[in-house]
Design a protein around this motif. Structure first.
Motif, PDB file in Angstrom:
ATOM      1  N   ASN A 130       0.799  -1.092   0.066  1.00 60.87           N
ATOM      2  CA  ASN A 130      -0.257  -0.038   0.024  1.00 60.87           C
ATOM      3  C   ASN A 130       0.717   1.395  -0.061  1.00 60.87           C
ATOM      4  N   HIS A 131       0.536   2.062  -0.917  1.00 60.60           N
ATOM      5  CA  HIS A 131       1.411   3.351  -1.017  1.00 60.60           C
ATOM      6  C   HIS A 131       1.520   4.142   0.210  1.00 60.60           C
ATOM      7  N   ILE A 132       0.489   4.275   0.845  1.00 64.21           N
ATOM      8  CA  ILE A 132       0.359   5.117   1.921  1.00 64.21           C
ATOM      9  C   ILE A 132       1.262   4.449   3.238  1.00 64.21           C
ATOM     10  N   GLY A 134       3.838   2.835   2.710  1.00 64.92           N
ATOM     11  CA  GLY A 134       5.011   3.344   2.350  1.00 64.92           C
ATOM     12  C   GLY A 134       5.567   4.620   2.473  1.00 64.92           C
ATOM     13  N   HIS A 135       4.790   5.366   2.570  1.00 63.56           N
ATOM     14  CA  HIS A 135       5.080   6.872   2.924  1.00 63.56           C
ATOM     15  C   HIS A 135       5.397   6.849   4.641  1.00 63.56           C
ATOM     16  N   MET A 136       4.459   6.059   5.364  1.00 63.83           N
ATOM     17  CA  MET A 136       4.754   5.930   6.765  1.00 63.83           C
ATOM     18  C   MET A 136       6.036   5.650   7.103  1.00 63.83           C
ATOM     19  N   VAL A 161       1.326  13.330   4.567  1.00 63.35           N
ATOM     20  CA  VAL A 161       0.784  14.614   3.847  1.00 63.35           C
ATOM     21  C   VAL A 161       1.191  14.624   2.344  1.00 63.35           C
ATOM     22  N   SER A 162       0.405  14.499   1.353  1.00 67.86           N
ATOM     23  CA  SER A 162       1.113  14.034  -0.186  1.00 67.86           C
ATOM     24  C   SER A 162       0.144  14.748  -1.071  1.00 67.86           C
ATOM     25  N   GLY A 163       0.257  14.373  -2.335  1.00 66.16           N
ATOM     26  CA  GLY A 163      -0.650  15.335  -3.326  1.00 66.16           C
ATOM     27  C   GLY A 163      -2.052  14.366  -3.453  1.00 66.16           C
ATOM     28  N   GLY A 164      -1.978  13.198  -3.072  1.00 62.24           N
ATOM     29  CA  GLY A 164      -3.174  12.275  -3.058  1.00 62.24           C
ATOM     30  C   GLY A 164      -3.775  11.916  -1.784  1.00 62.24           C
ATOM     31  N   HIS A 165      -3.187  12.235  -0.727  1.00 69.26           N
ATOM     32  CA  HIS A 165      -3.983  11.933   0.626  1.00 69.26           C
ATOM     33  C   HIS A 165      -3.171  12.719   1.665  1.00 69.26           C
ATOM     34  N   THR A 166      -4.190  13.002   2.660  1.00 71.10           N
ATOM     35  CA  THR A 166      -3.737  13.569   4.107  1.00 71.10           C
ATOM     36  C   THR A 166      -4.365  12.723   5.186  1.00 71.10           C
ATOM     37  N   THR A 367       9.038  12.605  -1.011  1.00 73.09           N
ATOM     38  CA  THR A 367       8.225  12.494  -2.640  1.00 73.09           C
ATOM     39  C   THR A 367       8.100  11.109  -2.698  1.00 73.09           C
ATOM     40  N   ASP A 368       7.313  10.367  -3.852  1.00 72.13           N
ATOM     41  CA  ASP A 368       7.274   9.041  -4.214  1.00 72.13           C
ATOM     42  C   ASP A 368       8.584   8.541  -4.399  1.00 72.13           C
ATOM     43  N   ASN A 369       8.903   7.445  -4.207  1.00 78.32           N
ATOM     44  CA  ASN A 369      10.092   6.829  -4.235  1.00 78.32           C
ATOM     45  C   ASN A 369       9.853   5.248  -4.111  1.00 78.32           C
TER      46      ASN A 369
END
Ligand code: KG4
Ligand code: ZN
Length: 401
Positions: A130-132, A134-136, A161-166, A367-369
């Motif tokens: 899940n992309h989110i 990943g951010h965490m 906090v991203s371009g697609g979700h908060t 940012t996305d990676n």
């Protein structure tokens, strides 16, 4: 455990190689220049760019990881050279991780299909991420030397906090899934024998830090636009480029944050959700009749005022959530965390509430990676959460958290 991770959920074509939670390579091929003139991401352009770049990006990640020794002559043909690097590099990989969602459907599809193709061709285990998530977990990535070492404590409160979700996410122990270390390790090694010798010891080593399946609870999220999206839209309104977040950041320096008043969305103290679309609309009505000259002369003030309103909103709700859930650790991540002003304010907040806070340790990890996808794949692999039927794995643009 050596992991190849792939991420194509939006407009960056990304691949990374990890040794457990250590990043050996992290390649990001940004498409910003392709989308900029349209003022936002154009799905079809993103799809074609991912398609034409994905093999080269994966080859570069494998090459830069230094895992494989290429003791042969590379072909002079570019496509063949890429194939050579991938087939040699894949020999060193134990697990493939890929972003399954959420994100842009046709962009996700490119990464998911490539991951499936590689998993089948090279007989590797596959993990869907899940992309989110990943951010965490970008906050716990380490460099080749194992730095930084960050102590994970529960409960933790993560702000993404991203371009697609908060979202504000409460991370806690998952009582149901808590089984003893030894029992887990035995089970996991029986069910998923490691591909390489070193994987047995890395499983034991990794188990210590990412011991358990955790319980995630989204306690607040945006009801409309994401914070990054709001910054992008405000920049577009002002005739600035894309993505707007970093442009507003530069302009905001030295601007007046109180140039005019903007509303405080969902001001009720019991509500932990966000709403940014009202802020954006109110900003639009403030400037819509202004002549271009006036906007131009006040760009610094406008950027500072809008950015400040977004950040104040972000922090107000996060602070309420901290008071309510009393976490031991704060985590913040996502593309907007590239913003130095936001980082400064979050650090100040952490100091006020006397809690440690982690934010991604390197600029490229905000940012996305794909490295952030790799660390989640690593944790899931430790728990034996592999894709059961690789052929059947599908992208999931609305994958919930
Ligand atoms: O995490 P990310 O790369 O992609 C998504 O998952 O959405 O985040 C992209 C967002 C964009 O809205 C962009 O404007 C914002 O992150 N962003 C920034 C900065 N750099 C990127 N916002 C504010 N300041 C920045 N320096
Ligand atoms: Zn993202």
């Amino acid at each position: 455990m050596k992991i190849l991770a792939i991420e194509t959920s939006c407009d960056d074509t990304c691949a990374a190689v990890l040794d457990n939670d250590k990043v050996l390579s992290n390649v990001i091929s940004s498409q910003t220049d392709l989308h900029a003139k349209w003022g936002g991401v154009v799905p079809d352009i993103a799809k074609r760019a991912h398609q034409s770049r994905i093999n080269a990006v994966i080859a570069e990640a494998l090459f830069r990881s230094n895992l494989a020794i290429f003791n042969f002559q590379f072909s002079k043909n570019k496509e063949e050279k890429i194939e050579q690097i991938i087939s040699e590099g894949m020999k060193e990989i134990d697990v493939i991780g890929v972003t399954q969602g959420p994100g842009l459907a046709i962009a996700l599809g490119i990464g998911v299909n490539k991951a499936k193709e590689l998993a089948i061709k090279y007989n590797k285990k596959l993990v869907a991420v899940n992309h989110i998530e990943g951010h965490m977990w970008a906050n716990f990535l380490k460099n080749k030397n194992g730095k930084p070492e960050r102590k994970f404590e529960l409960p933790a409160l993560a702000l993404t906090v991203s371009g697609g979700h908060t979202k504000i996410i409460l991370i806690n122990q998952n009582e149901e899934c808590l089984i003893s270390n030894d029992q887990f390790l035995k089970q996991n090694l029986e069910q998923n024998p490691p591909v390489s010798q070193s994987s047995t010891s890395s499983l034991k080593e990794g188990r210590k830090s990412f011991e358990q399946k955790l319980h995630y609870e989204v306690i607040g999220e945006t009801l409309d636009d994401a914070a990054g999206e709001a910054l992008d839209k405000a920049a577009k309104m002002l005739g600035l480029g894309y993505p707007g977040g970093p442009i507003l950041e530069r302009l905001a320096e030295g601007g007046d944050i109180n140039f005019f008043d903007l509303p405080h969305p969902l001001a009720d103290k019991k509500i932990l959700d966000y709403s940014f679309s009202g802020l954006k609309t109110s900003f639009y009505y403030k400037v819509k009749d202004w002549p271009a000259e006036k906007i131009y002369q006040n760009l610094n003030n406008l950027a500072a005022t809008f950015q400040n309103a977004v950040f104040e909103t972000l922090l107000r709700k996060y602070k309420l959530a901290i008071a309510k859930y009393q976490p031991k650790l704060l985590l913040a991540s996502g593309g907007v965390l590239a913003n130095l002003e936001l980082r400064k304010r979050l650090r100040k907040l952490a100091k006020e509430v006397n809690l440690p806070i982690f934010m991604p340790a390197h600029k490229n990890l905000n940012t996305d990676n794909a490295a952030m996808i790799g660390i989640v794949a690593y944790q899931k692999a430790l728990r034996g959460e592999f894709v059961e039927d690789v052929e059947k794995l599908d992208r999931d643009p609305r994958l919930s958290f």
